[in-house]
Motif scaffolding. Sequence first.
Motif, PDB file in Angstrom:
ATOM      1  N   THR A 355       0.896  -1.213  -0.117  1.00  0.00           N
ATOM      2  CA  THR A 355       0.104   0.079   0.060  1.00  0.00           C
ATOM      3  C   THR A 355       0.835   1.282   0.018  1.00  0.00           C
ATOM      4  O   THR A 355       2.016   1.229  -0.184  1.00  0.00           O
ATOM      5  CB  THR A 355      -0.747  -0.011   1.073  1.00  0.00           C
ATOM      6  OG1 THR A 355      -1.755   1.132   1.065  1.00  0.00           O
ATOM      7  CG2 THR A 355      -0.074   0.191   2.484  1.00  0.00           C
ATOM      8  N   GLU A 424      -5.338  -2.931  -8.325  1.00  0.00           N
ATOM      9  CA  GLU A 424      -5.143  -2.282  -6.858  1.00  0.00           C
ATOM     10  C   GLU A 424      -3.554  -1.829  -6.869  1.00  0.00           C
ATOM     11  O   GLU A 424      -2.918  -0.893  -6.436  1.00  0.00           O
ATOM     12  CB  GLU A 424      -5.591  -2.860  -5.812  1.00  0.00           C
ATOM     13  CG  GLU A 424      -5.295  -1.906  -4.499  1.00  0.00           C
ATOM     14  CD  GLU A 424      -5.814  -2.723  -3.366  1.00  0.00           C
ATOM     15  OE1 GLU A 424      -6.656  -3.927  -3.351  1.00  0.00           O
ATOM     16  OE2 GLU A 424      -5.770  -2.400  -2.159  1.00  0.00           O
ATOM     17  N   ASP A 427      -2.284   0.369  -9.458  1.00  0.00           N
ATOM     18  CA  ASP A 427      -2.674   1.946  -9.222  1.00  0.00           C
ATOM     19  C   ASP A 427      -2.169   2.715  -8.141  1.00  0.00           C
ATOM     20  O   ASP A 427      -1.838   3.670  -8.173  1.00  0.00           O
ATOM     21  CB  ASP A 427      -4.156   2.062  -9.104  1.00  0.00           C
ATOM     22  CG  ASP A 427      -4.854   1.442 -10.145  1.00  0.00           C
ATOM     23  OD1 ASP A 427      -4.437   1.592 -11.339  1.00  0.00           O
ATOM     24  OD2 ASP A 427      -6.087   1.303 -10.197  1.00  0.00           O
ATOM     25  N   THR A 428      -1.922   1.927  -7.190  1.00  0.00           N
ATOM     26  CA  THR A 428      -0.960   2.341  -5.911  1.00  0.00           C
ATOM     27  C   THR A 428       0.401   2.666  -6.490  1.00  0.00           C
ATOM     28  O   THR A 428       1.054   3.619  -6.034  1.00  0.00           O
ATOM     29  CB  THR A 428      -0.922   1.091  -4.789  1.00  0.00           C
ATOM     30  OG1 THR A 428      -2.245   0.882  -4.358  1.00  0.00           O
ATOM     31  CG2 THR A 428      -0.129   1.849  -3.649  1.00  0.00           C
TER      32      THR A 428
END
Length: 488
Positions: A355, A424, A427-428
Amino acid sequence: MDNPLRGLNTAGLNRRQLLSLAAMAAAAVPLTACGSGERTRQAGPASSASGDSAVINPDRPESALFPYAEAEKLFDSLPWPKTDVPEPTSKVTVTVAIIPGQRHEVRHAQFAKFIKKRHPNIEIKVEVTPFDDFRTKYLTGAASGVLPDIMYSQFQWGQSFIKNNLYLPLDDYIAATPEFNRADFSKAALSYWERDGKLYALGTDSAPKLLFYNKEIFEKAGAKVPDASWTWDKLMEAARGLVSGTGAQKVFGFTPVPKPTSDLTATFLLAHGGRYLTADETRCVIQEPASRDILKRWIDLLIKDKAMPDLAETQATAKVEPFTLGRGALYVGGAWNIVTLLTLPAEQQFEWSLTHVPSGPEGRFTPVLGSAFGITSRTRNPEAAWIVLNSLRSYAGHRFFLDTPPSRLSAFEENLQDLKLDKEVIDTTKDSLHKYGTSDGVLRLPATPKLEDLTKPIWERVMSGSLSVDEGLKQVAERVTPMLAENV
């Protein structure tokens, strides 16, 4: 996301995708590369891991990793740039200096072979030099007037090469190449090779740092995994609660320990308003409260809470990053580590994800780091060298060499998609690069290569508890300050 590696176990990938993944793994920097200096010292693939052959046939360069026919098919399918500067009218040789790695050598040999279809009078000769010897060799070569035509540079070396007149400015060649899109490189990717308004090299890879986490450790502890809402305070609190076990079975809450390395400021200090050096790299400010206070907290997390690996524990893991051994709950590492994790041996696989790096009182920051190639000032064929460099660092070049993540933004998503990552994660990584990725505070001026060597023994004493943080920072400042005269 679920661990992509488990989903990758041959079922979902065709041969080309597997080869691409293996190639990227071979090109990736090992996970032990946490500090900026450490990052590049370990750059370059291991030939045994890549499966490449030790001897390259110049007439048909290939390896198990890069079959000749597949490489040629890929090369022919890519949109290589047009030639906008004059082609040489007779045979010329362009020497390209690279760091080792059979992946690099085989791929460069294939590039040299195939590029002659487009530029028949250009012969490419690849010159390979070990990473640890590279900078010294070519600084010495420049003094004696001997340099290759095109030369690799790590981000910490770029300004030193420019200051010592090793590189030619590229601006005139870029101006003579209308289709060259400078905006296709991020500002951070080019910044390490810009000086006085001129650009001296074109990037290969350009990667932000991210927060990786071990899902299995979090699940076992019954803890919530990190997300974009996390602050550094939250991370430290979580790290304390995720420590378990002892000896070889010990699980650490967080790695790596912040050190006076090139990217200390952008990774750990900017979010708290601190810096290692001033922005112009002429004054050491690591003793000032904003930096001192956050570094004191990290050392407390190491010594008092034992939430990070100490020197002995680092040595016990043979300098391998504990996260890759499944023994780290949280890890701040570069996007290049994605490939390393995807290709861990079966016995080392674990569930992981990533993340955004946490935010601090002053915001969210992450360093964007990479390498580049430039044309040297001693080239006898600058126009032929530009033709080669422009191809090498074009969109097609980034796709052919499988740079991960590439400096060319147009290749960024495709090269990551080749890894079959969740959207995800992609995109992170993109958001980290574009929204808060920075080169601000990343040391790059000529004194930089010396600073880590000067400060390493001091900081090891701080990490061992034999030297207080205040005294350690004082000694760091005393050792570093005289060196900064080189940066003026």
